[in-house]
Design an enzyme around this catalytic site. Structure first.
Site, short mmCIF file in Angstrom:
data_model
loop_
_atom_site.label_atom_id
_atom_site.label_comp_id
_atom_site.label_asym_id
_atom_site.label_seq_id
_atom_site.Cartn_x
_atom_site.Cartn_y
_atom_site.Cartn_z
N GLU A 41 1.16 -1.48 0.01
CA GLU A 41 0.03 0.34 -0.24
C GLU A 41 0.61 1.39 -0.07
OE1 GLU A 41 -3.93 2.07 2.67
OE2 GLU A 41 -2.38 0.43 3.59
N LYS A 120 -9.47 1.95 -2.40
CA LYS A 120 -10.03 1.43 -0.94
C LYS A 120 -10.98 1.72 -0.73
CE LYS A 120 -7.09 1.26 3.49
NZ LYS A 120 -5.56 1.55 4.40
N CYS A 156 -5.14 -3.31 2.64
CA CYS A 156 -4.67 -3.17 3.56
C CYS A 156 -6.37 -3.41 5.15
CB CYS A 156 -4.39 -1.52 4.58
SG CYS A 156 -3.22 -1.80 5.62
#
EC number: 6.3.5.1
Length: 562
Positions: A41, A120, A156
């Protein structure tokens, strides 16, 4: 197809340097026959970039790196990488004025072009995270077909929302559930997940549970390295559809893990097999992981801030001994200086222990007595009268020592490491502008009991920290016969109360119900709350527990319970 997991240690903001690391990892991956390389990330910028994301010149540098470096590199090897990406849209407040937003994106490049982008979805806004300050959540989640495989790309936090694992759903959206519904064959998560003791075991268990639930293999690529107070362990891994860990990258070091992706029979799930050096099985997390985290945190903090050598005040006590040993392991003994600064209250044993420690570590050592300076202070501040033996006189010794260390730091280019532990920092058993003076607080998130565990680990093969340091009662040695237990409960009791109050966020009644004296609990809590002003002025501390002082615990200074 072979997929390479590139576990890198980026420097925040050093886009040129990070791209060089990316290029080098790609060369290694090509040499091992990879058909896709996956980076963590925000690998282009490093994580967390914080308010650098508010600077247009910084974002323009990111755009130039993506267009001029990353995209062309994908002509030789497809790349999946994390970076901040600008978007346009209408603010959620209802204004019709166009505004620019940032997305935390996973970018898949192939053939010199952007092939697919997945933003994300879940933006953590707790503890050390404040991603909602910078990013807008993804507007859609879709699997992408690449090289014949249906890939579900997540970033994540996107995988930390399984209602069955947590017994509740933390966010309204579950990206994994949506991607699996879209016939995803392989889940890939690019991450920057910071370390705390126990985090690796939790993360692995959660990933295995997800794989078993959806009967899908999972590839997880994590950042490694220290960035300010946060330490990232890496420990990237691959889990097959049955929940078995089939490939495991190193912890606390850069690594390249290559996986062979195949098909288990017609219509069966994908198989993952680590190629060559990949470790398999479960990591065994113990105190050695905390040791390695702190060593990495020290090394990266100095390297990334431009320092090469460190300075530690050696009292002959357990905290300074452990700090010096960690620094020597992180920087090499030749780059560490220990300074003993005895006063009239320093015991001969402590002076000897400091010297022996330095010899055992192979670090440089100086002894600078402070008696003359201390006497001058007493004479001046007491107007020639006798010493009073009060707190002001105790603390001036710590402040004299702090000034000596900072003088050496300024003149000789050392970074001063402070030595206070979490237990002391919590209750304010530390001196502003004295033992708190320095550039990095190595043990600020290490409870006293854990400091002793670290000391025993450091001595696992030979006696480095003198045995006498481990067995004598802890003392600041600022007045005759002083020991820590004059002011504090036994550290085993104190640490248990502090963990309940700070890490578990329990109230006084809940803590006392565990068998602690209610008045003691209230007194400890009172000390913690009153010491906030000190901690606000402390050096950055390396985070190794689930709740550290600093950005992860943002308490007001001026407040009262009512």
């Amino acid at each position: 197809m072979r997929i390479a997991l590139a576990q890198l240690n980026p420097t925040i903001g050093d886009i040129r340097g990070n791209v060089a690391k990316i290029r080098e990892a790609m060369a290694r991956a090509r040499g091992r026959g990879a058909g896709l390389i996956v980076f963590p990330e925000l690998a282009v910028t490093g994580y967390p970039p914080r308010d650098l994301l508010c600077r247009q010149d910084f974002l323009e540098r990111v755009e130039r790196a993506l267009a001029g470096d990353i995209a062309p590199l994908s002509k030789g090897l497809p790349i999946l990488i994390g970076a901040p990406v600008k978007g346009t849209g209408v603010p959620s407040g209802g204004s019709d004025t166009a505004a620019a937003f940032l997305f935390n994106a996973a970018l898949l490049y192939a053939g010199g072009k952007l092939f697919y982008r997945q933003d994300k979805s879940l933006l953590p806004n707790y503890d050390v995270f404040d991603e909602s300050r910078y990013f807008k959540p993804a507007e859609h989640r879709e699997a992408v077909t690449f090289n014949g495989l249906r890939l579900g790309l997540t970033i994540c936090e996107d995988i930390w929302n399984d209602k069955d694992y947590w017994n509740r759903q933390l966010y309204e959206v579950d990206p994994v559930e949506e991607l699996v519904a879209g016939e995803t064959a392989l889940l890939i998560n690019i991450s920057a997940s910071p370390y705390h003791y126990g985090k690796i075991g939790l993360r692995v268990d959660m990933l295995r549970s997800l794989a078993r639930k959806y009967h899908r293999p999972i590839i997880y690529v994590n950042q490694v390295g220290g960035n300010d107070e946060l330490i990232f362990d890496g420990t990237s891994l691959a889990v097959d559809a049955a929940g078995n860990v089939v490939g495991l990258a190193a912890s606390f070091a850069e690594d390249l893990l290559v996986l062979e992706v195949g098909r288990m029979g017609a219509g069966g799930p994908l198989s993952l097999v680590a190629v060559k050096d990949g470790r398999a099985g479960l990591p065994h997390e113990d105190i050695s992981y905390v040791y390695r985290a702190l060593v990495l945190g020290i090394a990266d903090y100095l390297r990334k801030t431009g320092f090469q050598k460190a300075l530690v005040g050696l009292s002959g006590g357990i905290d300074s001994s452990v700090t010096a040993a960690l620094a020597a392991a992180a920087l090499g003994p030749e780059n560490v200086l220990g300074v003993s600064m005895p006063s009239r209250y320093s015991s001969p044993g402590s002076r000897t222990d400091a010297r022996i420690l330095a010899e055992n570590l192979g670090i440089a050592f100086r002894e600078i007595p402070i008696e003359g300076m201390f006497s001058a202070y007493l004479a001046a501040m007491n107007a020639g009268g006798p010493p009073r033996g009060d707190l002001a006189e105790e603390n001036i010794q710590a402040r004299i020592r702090g000034n000596i260390l900072m003088f050496i730091s300024n003149r000789e280019g050392y970074l001063t490491l402070t030595t206070g532990n979490k237990s002391e920092m919590a209750v304010g058993y530390c001196t502003l502008y004295g033992d708190m003076s320095g550039g990095l607080a190595v043990l600020a998130d290490v409870p006293k009991v854990m400091v002793y565990e670290l000391a025993r680990y450091i001595n696992r093969e030979r006696e480095i920290i003198p045995h006498s340091v481990l067995v004598k009662p802890p003392s600041a040695e600022l007045k005759p016969g002083q020991v820590d237990q004059d002011s504090l409960p036994p550290y085993e009791v104190l640490d248990a109360i502090l963990q309940a109050y700070i890490e578990e966020e329990k109230g006084a009644a809940e803590i006392a119900a565990r068998g602690f004296d209610p008045e003691l609990v209230r007194e400890v809590i009172r000390k913690v709350d009153r010491a906030e002003y000190k901690r606000r002025q402390a050096a950055p501390g390396l985070r190794v527990t689930s709740k550290a002082f600093g950005t992860g615990r943002r308490m007001p200074i001026a407040w009262r319970a009512g």
